[in-house]
Design a protein around this motif. Structure first.
Motif, PDB file in Angstrom:
ATOM      1  N   VAL A   1       0.849  -1.188   0.000  1.00  0.00           N
ATOM      2  CA  VAL A   1       0.000   0.000   0.000  1.00  0.00           C
ATOM      3  C   VAL A   1       0.887   1.242   0.000  1.00  0.00           C
ATOM      4  O   VAL A   1       1.967   1.261   0.605  1.00  0.00           O
ATOM      5  CB  VAL A   1      -0.964   0.042   1.207  1.00  0.00           C
ATOM      6  N   LYS A   2       0.409   2.277  -0.699  1.00  0.00           N
ATOM      7  CA  LYS A   2       1.156   3.537  -0.735  1.00  0.00           C
ATOM      8  C   LYS A   2       0.742   4.385   0.453  1.00  0.00           C
ATOM      9  O   LYS A   2      -0.430   4.713   0.631  1.00  0.00           O
ATOM     10  CB  LYS A   2       0.886   4.285  -2.027  1.00  0.00           C
ATOM     11  N   SER A   3       1.704   4.713   1.302  1.00  0.00           N
ATOM     12  CA  SER A   3       1.439   5.517   2.499  1.00  0.00           C
ATOM     13  C   SER A   3       2.619   6.430   2.747  1.00  0.00           C
ATOM     14  O   SER A   3       3.772   5.980   2.771  1.00  0.00           O
ATOM     15  CB  SER A   3       1.213   4.595   3.706  1.00  0.00           C
ATOM     16  N   GLU A   4       2.344   7.728   2.870  1.00  0.00           N
ATOM     17  CA  GLU A   4       3.379   8.731   3.129  1.00  0.00           C
ATOM     18  C   GLU A   4       4.494   8.656   2.082  1.00  0.00           C
ATOM     19  O   GLU A   4       5.677   8.758   2.396  1.00  0.00           O
ATOM     20  CB  GLU A   4       3.950   8.577   4.543  1.00  0.00           C
ATOM     21  N   GLY A   5       4.100   8.451   0.825  1.00  0.00           N
ATOM     22  CA  GLY A   5       5.059   8.482  -0.266  1.00  0.00           C
ATOM     23  C   GLY A   5       5.866   7.213  -0.459  1.00  0.00           C
ATOM     24  O   GLY A   5       6.733   7.153  -1.329  1.00  0.00           O
ATOM     25  N   LYS A   6       5.592   6.171   0.341  1.00  0.00           N
ATOM     26  CA  LYS A   6       6.331   4.911   0.226  1.00  0.00           C
ATOM     27  C   LYS A   6       5.367   3.761  -0.024  1.00  0.00           C
ATOM     28  O   LYS A   6       4.194   3.831   0.337  1.00  0.00           O
ATOM     29  CB  LYS A   6       7.118   4.629   1.514  1.00  0.00           C
ATOM     30  N   LEU A   7       5.878   2.689  -0.649  1.00  0.00           N
ATOM     31  CA  LEU A   7       5.117   1.459  -0.764  1.00  0.00           C
ATOM     32  C   LEU A   7       5.451   0.567   0.416  1.00  0.00           C
ATOM     33  O   LEU A   7       6.607   0.176   0.614  1.00  0.00           O
ATOM     34  CB  LEU A   7       5.444   0.746  -2.082  1.00  0.00           C
TER      35      LEU A   7
ATOM     36  N   ILE B   1      -2.656  -7.829   9.924  1.00  0.00           N
ATOM     37  CA  ILE B   1      -3.702  -6.810  10.003  1.00  0.00           C
ATOM     38  C   ILE B   1      -4.660  -7.120  11.146  1.00  0.00           C
ATOM     39  O   ILE B   1      -5.210  -8.221  11.235  1.00  0.00           O
ATOM     40  CB  ILE B   1      -4.480  -6.717   8.674  1.00  0.00           C
ATOM     41  N   LEU B   2      -4.869  -6.136  12.025  1.00  0.00           N
ATOM     42  CA  LEU B   2      -5.852  -6.270  13.094  1.00  0.00           C
ATOM     43  C   LEU B   2      -7.216  -5.807  12.614  1.00  0.00           C
ATOM     44  O   LEU B   2      -8.218  -6.481  12.811  1.00  0.00           O
ATOM     45  CB  LEU B   2      -5.428  -5.459  14.320  1.00  0.00           C
ATOM     46  N   TYR B   3      -7.235  -4.624  11.992  1.00  0.00           N
ATOM     47  CA  TYR B   3      -8.484  -4.131  11.411  1.00  0.00           C
ATOM     48  C   TYR B   3      -8.190  -3.067  10.363  1.00  0.00           C
ATOM     49  O   TYR B   3      -7.087  -2.517  10.306  1.00  0.00           O
ATOM     50  CB  TYR B   3      -9.429  -3.578  12.484  1.00  0.00           C
ATOM     51  N   VAL B   4      -9.198  -2.800   9.547  1.00  0.00           N
ATOM     52  CA  VAL B   4      -9.136  -1.752   8.530  1.00  0.00           C
ATOM     53  C   VAL B   4     -10.335  -0.843   8.753  1.00  0.00           C
ATOM     54  O   VAL B   4     -11.460  -1.313   8.933  1.00  0.00           O
ATOM     55  CB  VAL B   4      -9.189  -2.352   7.109  1.00  0.00           C
ATOM     56  N   GLU B   5     -10.091   0.462   8.750  1.00  0.00           N
ATOM     57  CA  GLU B   5     -11.155   1.434   9.024  1.00  0.00           C
ATOM     58  C   GLU B   5     -11.248   2.444   7.884  1.00  0.00           C
ATOM     59  O   GLU B   5     -10.238   2.998   7.441  1.00  0.00           O
ATOM     60  CB  GLU B   5     -10.880   2.173  10.328  1.00  0.00           C
ATOM     61  N   SER B   6     -12.460   2.679   7.402  1.00  0.00           N
ATOM     62  CA  SER B   6     -12.695   3.704   6.394  1.00  0.00           C
ATOM     63  C   SER B   6     -12.755   5.070   7.058  1.00  0.00           C
ATOM     64  O   SER B   6     -13.491   5.264   8.031  1.00  0.00           O
ATOM     65  CB  SER B   6     -14.006   3.422   5.658  1.00  0.00           C
TER      66      SER B   6
ATOM     67  N   LYS C   1      -7.536   3.413   6.946  1.00  0.00           N
ATOM     68  CA  LYS C   1      -6.552   3.232   8.005  1.00  0.00           C
ATOM     69  C   LYS C   1      -6.355   1.736   8.200  1.00  0.00           C
ATOM     70  O   LYS C   1      -7.292   1.022   8.555  1.00  0.00           O
ATOM     71  CB  LYS C   1      -7.039   3.880   9.296  1.00  0.00           C
ATOM     72  N   ILE C   2      -5.154   1.253   7.913  1.00  0.00           N
ATOM     73  CA  ILE C   2      -4.829  -0.161   8.076  1.00  0.00           C
ATOM     74  C   ILE C   2      -3.981  -0.306   9.336  1.00  0.00           C
ATOM     75  O   ILE C   2      -2.888   0.260   9.420  1.00  0.00           O
ATOM     76  CB  ILE C   2      -4.073  -0.705   6.851  1.00  0.00           C
ATOM     77  N   VAL C   3      -4.489  -1.042  10.305  1.00  0.00           N
ATOM     78  CA  VAL C   3      -3.826  -1.145  11.607  1.00  0.00           C
ATOM     79  C   VAL C   3      -3.245  -2.539  11.792  1.00  0.00           C
ATOM     80  O   VAL C   3      -3.958  -3.547  11.659  1.00  0.00           O
ATOM     81  CB  VAL C   3      -4.814  -0.842  12.750  1.00  0.00           C
ATOM     82  N   ILE C   4      -1.940  -2.597  12.067  1.00  0.00           N
ATOM     83  CA  ILE C   4      -1.287  -3.844  12.455  1.00  0.00           C
ATOM     84  C   ILE C   4      -0.829  -3.684  13.898  1.00  0.00           C
ATOM     85  O   ILE C   4      -1.023  -2.628  14.506  1.00  0.00           O
ATOM     86  CB  ILE C   4      -0.115  -4.190  11.514  1.00  0.00           C
ATOM     87  N   SER C   5      -0.244  -4.708  14.468  1.00  0.00           N
ATOM     88  CA  SER C   5       0.093  -4.653  15.899  1.00  0.00           C
ATOM     89  C   SER C   5       1.105  -3.568  16.233  1.00  0.00           C
ATOM     90  O   SER C   5       1.072  -2.988  17.320  1.00  0.00           O
ATOM     91  CB  SER C   5       0.633  -6.009  16.354  1.00  0.00           C
ATOM     92  N   SER C   6       1.981  -3.231  15.264  1.00  0.00           N
ATOM     93  CA  SER C   6       3.062  -2.296  15.574  1.00  0.00           C
ATOM     94  C   SER C   6       2.937  -0.937  14.900  1.00  0.00           C
ATOM     95  O   SER C   6       3.749  -0.049  15.141  1.00  0.00           O
ATOM     96  CB  SER C   6       4.399  -2.926  15.166  1.00  0.00           C
ATOM     97  N   ALA C   7       1.928  -0.758  14.042  1.00  0.00           N
ATOM     98  CA  ALA C   7       1.828   0.505  13.303  1.00  0.00           C
ATOM     99  C   ALA C   7       0.441   0.653  12.699  1.00  0.00           C
ATOM    100  O   ALA C   7      -0.390  -0.257  12.751  1.00  0.00           O
ATOM    101  CB  ALA C   7       2.890   0.553  12.203  1.00  0.00           C
ATOM    102  N   ALA C   8       0.192   1.842  12.134  1.00  0.00           N
ATOM    103  CA  ALA C   8      -1.039   2.122  11.411  1.00  0.00           C
ATOM    104  C   ALA C   8      -0.662   2.924  10.168  1.00  0.00           C
ATOM    105  O   ALA C   8       0.203   3.801  10.220  1.00  0.00           O
ATOM    106  CB  ALA C   8      -2.017   2.895  12.270  1.00  0.00           C
ATOM    107  N   TYR C   9      -1.312   2.623   9.053  1.00  0.00           N
ATOM    108  CA  TYR C   9      -0.995   3.272   7.792  1.00  0.00           C
ATOM    109  C   TYR C   9      -2.253   3.847   7.167  1.00  0.00           C
ATOM    110  O   TYR C   9      -3.302   3.192   7.132  1.00  0.00           O
ATOM    111  CB  TYR C   9      -0.352   2.283   6.819  1.00  0.00           C
TER     112      TYR C   9
END
Length: 234
Positions: free
Chosen positions: A136-142, A150-155, A161-169
Motif C-alpha cells: 500500500v502507498k502511504s506517506e510516499g512509500k510502498l 492486520i488487526l483491522y481496517v477502518e474507512s 486506516k490499516i492497523v497492524i500490531s506495531s503501526a497504522a498506515y
C-alpha cells in the motif's frame, strides 16, 4: 448469466431518465440506482456490487474520469456525454465504450452487449490463489503488509486506516476494494466502516468486539448473527 447490475450517473435529469429507460428495456440489465450527484454515486460504488456504470463525464464536484480513476477495482464503465474531447483519455483509462448524446437505442445496445461479452469472458477466468501480502502507498512509500498482521481496517473518508500490531498506515483505497482483497475466512466486515481480523478478537461484550490491541468496535445489528456463526458462538 444473472442480470447485470447497473447504475446511472448524470447531473442532468433528462439525460439520466433517457438512460434509465434504455436500461429497463434490456432484459439482462437491472438498474439498482441512479444519481445526479457523482459523490453519492462514488459512496454507493464503495459499498455495493455494480457490474456496469453509465456515466456522464462533465459533472460538478467530481467528473466521470476522476470518479473512474478513484476506484481501485472499477466496474465496467460506459461514458455517455455531449463532448468528444475525452474519448482518447477514456479508452486509455479502460472504459468499455464512449457514447455521444443524443444516444440512439441501437448504439446503446451495442455498447451494452460489448460490456456483457467482457463480463462473460472475465467469469470464465479461474480464480487466482489467495494472496498473503499487499503493498500500500502511504506517506510516499510502498509499504508491504502481511495480511496475517492486520488487526483491522477502518474507512476514514477518502482514506483507509490499516492497523497492524506495531503501526497504522493511511492509504487511498476504498473499503470495497479492501473487502475484495481480504476475501478470506478470517476477515469479516463487522459494520459499514470496519473490516476486522477474527483472530484479533479478544472479547465480545453485547454488540461490541474488543481487539487484542484494546480497540473496541461496534457490531452492526445485521452482522451479529453472521459474526457469531463464524466464531462458533451459539
Amino acid at each position: 448469466m444473472e442480470k447485470l447490475v447497473c447504475i446511472v450517473i448524470d447531473d442532468e435529469p433528462i439525460g439520466r431518465e433517457v438512460i434509465e429507460t434504455f436500461v429497463r428495456d434490456i432484459p439482462f440489465l437491472r438498474l439498482s440506482a441512479s444519481f445526479g450527484d457523482p459523490v453519492e454515486a462514488l459512496s454507493y460504488l464503495q459499498d455495493n456490487r455494480v457490474d456496469i456504470v453509465f456515466s456522464d463525464i462533465q459533472m460538478p464536484k467530481i467528473n466521470g474520469m476522476e470518479l473512474l480513476r478513484s476506484l481501485l477495482h472499477p466496474p465496467l464503465v460506459i461514458f455517455i456525454t455531449a463532448h468528444r474531447d475525452f474519448a482518447l483519455d477514456s479508452f486509455e483509462a479502460g472504459v468499455t465504450d464512449y457514447l455521444i448524446k443524443p444516444v440512439r437505442f441501437d448504439r446503446f445496445l451495442k455498447a451494452v452487449n460489448r460490456a456483457k461479452d467482457r463480463i462473460s469472458s472475465q467469469e470464465a477466468i479461474p480464480l487466482q490463489p489467495s494472496i498473503d501480502k499487499i503493498f500500500v502507498k502511504s506517506e510516499g512509500k510502498l509499504i508491504k503488509i502481511l495480511l496475517s498482521e492486520i488487526l483491522y481496517v477502518e474507512s476514514q473518508g477518502d482514506y483507509l486506516k490499516i492497523v497492524i500490531s506495531s503501526a497504522a498506515y493511511m492509504t487511498q483505497l476504498t473499503l470495497k476494494s479492501m473487502d475484495e482483497i481480504l476475501n478470506q475466512p478470517n476477515f469479516f466486515r463487522v459494520q459499514r466502516s470496519f473490516i476486522l481480523n477474527l483472530e484479533a478478537i479478544r472479547s465480545i461484550n453485547a454488540s461490541t468486539v474488543e481487539l487484542i490491541n484494546g480497540k473496541s468496535i461496534s457490531i452492526a445489528l445485521n452482522k451479529k448473527e453472521e459474526l457469531f456463526a463464524l466464531l462458533g458462538i451459539k
